[in-house]
Design a protein around this motif. Structure first.
Motif, short mmCIF file in Angstrom:
data_model
loop_
_atom_site.label_atom_id
_atom_site.label_comp_id
_atom_site.label_asym_id
_atom_site.label_seq_id
_atom_site.Cartn_x
_atom_site.Cartn_y
_atom_site.Cartn_z
N SER A 1 0.85 -1.20 0.00
CA SER A 1 0.00 0.00 0.00
C SER A 1 0.88 1.23 0.00
CB SER A 1 -0.90 0.03 1.24
OG SER A 1 -0.12 0.26 2.40
N HIS A 2 0.31 2.35 -0.40
CA HIS A 2 1.01 3.62 -0.26
C HIS A 2 0.02 4.77 -0.17
CE1 HIS A 2 1.20 4.37 -4.86
NE2 HIS A 2 0.58 3.24 -4.69
N VAL A 3 0.53 5.90 0.30
CA VAL A 3 -0.30 7.09 0.45
C VAL A 3 -0.12 7.96 -0.79
CG1 VAL A 3 -0.53 9.24 1.78
CG2 VAL A 3 -0.31 7.05 2.97
N LEU A 4 -1.24 8.36 -1.40
CA LEU A 4 -1.19 9.15 -2.64
C LEU A 4 -1.36 10.64 -2.37
CD1 LEU A 4 -3.43 7.00 -5.02
CD2 LEU A 4 -0.95 7.21 -5.06
N GLU A 5 -2.05 10.95 -1.28
CA GLU A 5 -2.38 12.36 -1.05
C GLU A 5 -2.66 12.59 0.43
OE1 GLU A 5 -5.33 13.72 -3.83
OE2 GLU A 5 -5.86 15.43 -2.57
N ILE A 6 -2.16 13.71 0.95
CA ILE A 6 -2.52 14.12 2.32
C ILE A 6 -2.77 15.63 2.31
CG2 ILE A 6 -1.61 14.52 4.67
CD1 ILE A 6 -0.33 11.80 4.60
N VAL B 1 -4.15 0.50 -2.21
CA VAL B 1 -3.72 -0.87 -1.89
C VAL B 1 -3.50 -1.61 -3.21
CG1 VAL B 1 -4.38 -3.06 -0.80
CG2 VAL B 1 -5.05 -0.89 0.25
N VAL B 2 -2.41 -2.36 -3.26
CA VAL B 2 -2.11 -3.15 -4.46
C VAL B 2 -1.91 -4.61 -4.04
CG1 VAL B 2 -0.54 -3.38 -6.43
CG2 VAL B 2 -0.86 -1.15 -5.37
N ILE B 3 -2.55 -5.54 -4.76
CA ILE B 3 -2.35 -6.96 -4.48
C ILE B 3 -1.98 -7.67 -5.79
CG2 ILE B 3 -3.33 -9.08 -3.51
CD1 ILE B 3 -5.00 -7.52 -1.68
N GLU B 4 -0.83 -8.30 -5.78
CA GLU B 4 -0.31 -8.95 -6.99
C GLU B 4 -0.29 -10.46 -6.84
OE1 GLU B 4 2.70 -5.54 -8.73
OE2 GLU B 4 3.49 -7.56 -8.36
N ALA C 1 -13.90 6.68 9.11
CA ALA C 1 -13.61 7.97 8.45
C ALA C 1 -13.42 7.88 6.94
CB ALA C 1 -12.40 8.67 9.08
N PHE C 2 -13.65 6.71 6.33
CA PHE C 2 -13.52 6.62 4.87
C PHE C 2 -14.82 7.06 4.19
CE2 PHE C 2 -9.54 4.59 3.28
CZ PHE C 2 -8.83 4.75 4.46
N LYS C 3 -14.67 7.83 3.12
CA LYS C 3 -15.83 8.42 2.45
C LYS C 3 -15.96 8.06 0.98
CE LYS C 3 -18.25 10.79 4.49
NZ LYS C 3 -19.37 10.35 5.36
N GLY C 4 -14.99 7.31 0.45
CA GLY C 4 -15.10 6.94 -0.97
C GLY C 4 -14.09 5.89 -1.36
N VAL C 5 -14.39 5.15 -2.42
CA VAL C 5 -13.53 4.07 -2.90
C VAL C 5 -13.46 4.10 -4.42
CG1 VAL C 5 -13.04 1.58 -2.75
CG2 VAL C 5 -14.54 2.63 -1.08
N GLU C 6 -12.32 3.76 -4.98
CA GLU C 6 -12.17 3.61 -6.43
C GLU C 6 -11.43 2.31 -6.72
OE1 GLU C 6 -11.38 7.97 -8.41
OE2 GLU C 6 -9.67 6.84 -7.72
N VAL C 7 -11.79 1.67 -7.83
CA VAL C 7 -11.04 0.49 -8.30
C VAL C 7 -10.42 0.88 -9.63
CG1 VAL C 7 -11.18 -1.93 -8.99
CG2 VAL C 7 -12.58 -1.09 -7.10
N GLY C 8 -9.13 0.65 -9.80
CA GLY C 8 -8.44 1.05 -11.03
C GLY C 8 -8.49 2.55 -11.22
N ARG D 1 -8.29 2.27 -4.27
CA ARG D 1 -7.99 3.50 -3.52
C ARG D 1 -9.15 3.85 -2.60
NH1 ARG D 1 -5.45 4.55 -8.21
NH2 ARG D 1 -7.42 5.07 -9.23
N GLY D 2 -8.82 4.46 -1.46
CA GLY D 2 -9.86 4.91 -0.55
C GLY D 2 -9.53 6.31 -0.05
N VAL D 3 -10.57 7.11 0.17
CA VAL D 3 -10.35 8.47 0.68
C VAL D 3 -10.81 8.56 2.13
CG1 VAL D 3 -12.51 9.29 -0.40
CG2 VAL D 3 -10.84 10.95 0.38
#
Ligand code: EPS
Length: 391
Positions: free
Chosen positions: A162-167, A223-226, A255-262, A310-312
């Motif tokens: 996993s990694h953080v894309l934005e803060i 989050v990435v799963i290979e 506290a999560f408000k949204g999710v994206e796939v790809g 991804r989750g926000v």
């Protein structure tokens, strides 16, 4: 495979019981403690994380370092409990103690938290009964359950990162990595779990600024799963779609408000020719895709490409900077402020997101390949992969 969690933020302990873990999985305390420690870290965490040193106790289901197939009980004690034994006491109230000593009743809901609606719903005049359970402290044992899921996945060569894309509005530009191992290594050495070293510094500055202002900031995690075989999950019914289950699990993180796939919401503005991933085949890898805009999913099933989710996370609602609210006893307006909080928990949330996504993938994997013992599942996966490669 399923699990439930129990426990309050300032109660004696957090517990999870996991049922359906296959027998003969190598599982040691250290496998779980590693992720518990990762969840505690991150620039922007408050004083509570200096009190806690989360360590798991495996109380059932494991013998001589291997799972037996019986339910696994995991316990993490709250070190802070010793300061809360009266307020969080389990026995009936001792009448000789003062109200202040015993209860520290909460009647002032924090905007954005579960306090007010949770109290209305369960008819609690003391909102501590709500916040103790709605607290993100509970994610500790979700991470513990996720560590068990990750152990199952790694047994079959499936890797999670996993990694953080934005803060706080600061975006990572350079998010490239050559392998999951490199992703893990680079994020582990970053105080905000970010791959971009320039953005990392700006994110830390934004967190410090928020802290100084008595404010909080949120962000986006990925989050990435290979290594997941194609065909996990199913298109035949809405509740069998694995991407939908993953989306639910990510939204279930506090506290999560949204999710994206790809590419997620970006797909709205692009033509289909630029969105869909062209299909390739070669003898070595079988079917692959030229790109991975779909984040590893077609028709609610894995397609063999890396899963990318991804989750926000919204800014934590427990603020030093007061926001207006209403006291439920007096109905008077007051300005909500607090004693301690995390100004940013996005790096920790990345670890929680790993755990909940890994859990859903592990459940779907066992649904497809059997669930009693590890060797049998391994044989089933191997046979299946050989078949679909030459399909
Ligand atoms: C939380 C409030 C803080 C956080 C906590 C979540 O705890 P406290 O009220 O004890 O200061 O530190 O997070 C954790 C304890 C944790 O382990 O992540 C909240 O209100 O949700």
């Amino acid at each position: 495979m399923r699990y439930l969690t129990a426990g309050e933020s300032h109660g004696p302990q957090l517990t999870t019981i996991i049922e359906g873990v296959p027998a003969h999985l190598t599982l040691e305390t250290e496998d779980i403690n590693f992720d518990l420690a990762r969840r505690q870290k991150g620039h922007g965490r408050g004083r509570r994380m200096q009190i806690e040193k989360d360590q798991v106790k495996i109380m059932s289901g494991v013998r001589h370092g291997k799972t037996t197939g019986a339910p696994i009980t995991l316990v993490v004690e709250n070190d802070d409990w010793k300061h809360w034994t009266k307020i969080m006491g389990i026995e009936p109230l001792d009448e000789s103690l003062s109200e202040e000593d015993v209860k520290r009743k909460i009647t002032r809901p924090r905007p954005g938290h579960a306090d007010l609606v949770g109290a209305m719903k369960f008819n609690h005049r003391d909102m501590r009964n709500v916040l103790e359970r709605s607290s993100a402290r509970e994610t500790t044992v979700r991470v513990a359950a996720g560590a068990v899921a990750k152990k199952i996945l790694s047994t079959f060569g499936i890797k999670v990162g996993s990694h953080v894309l934005e803060i706080g509005g600061v975006k990572a530009d350079d998010t490239n990595y050559a392998s999951i191992e490199e992703l893990q290594e680079k994020t582990e050495s970053s105080p905000v779990r970010c791959l971009d070293r320039v953005a990392e510094q700006k994110m830390m500055a934004a967190i410090d600024q928020a802290k100084n202002d008595g404010d909080s900031i949120g962000g986006i995690v990925e989050v990435v799963i290979e290594g997941v075989p194609a065909g996990i999950g199913s298109y035949v019914q809405y509740d069998k779609k694995l991407d939908a289950k993953i989306a639910g699990a990510v939204m279930g993180i506090n506290a999560f408000k949204g999710v994206e796939v790809g590419i997620g919401f970006e797909a709205a503005s692009k033509p289909g020719s630029q969105v869909h991933d062209e299909i390739l085949w070669d003898e070595k890898d079988g079917y692959t895709r030229r790109t991975n805009n779909m984040g590893g999913f077609e028709g609610g099933m894995t397609n063999g490409m890396p899963i990318v989710v991804r989750g926000v996370m919204k800014p934590i609602p427990t603020l030093y900077k007061p926001l207006q609210s209403v006291d439920i006893e007096t109905k008077e307006v007051f300005e909500a402020s607090i004693e301690r909080s995390d100004s940013c928990a996005v790096p920790a949330a990345a670890v929680v997101a790993e755990a909940v996504v890994a859990w859903e993938v592990a459940v779907a994997l066992l649904d497809k390949f059997g669930s009693e013992f590890i060797e049998e599942i391994g044989e089933n996966i191997e046979r299946y992969e050989e078949r679909v490669k030459n399909f």
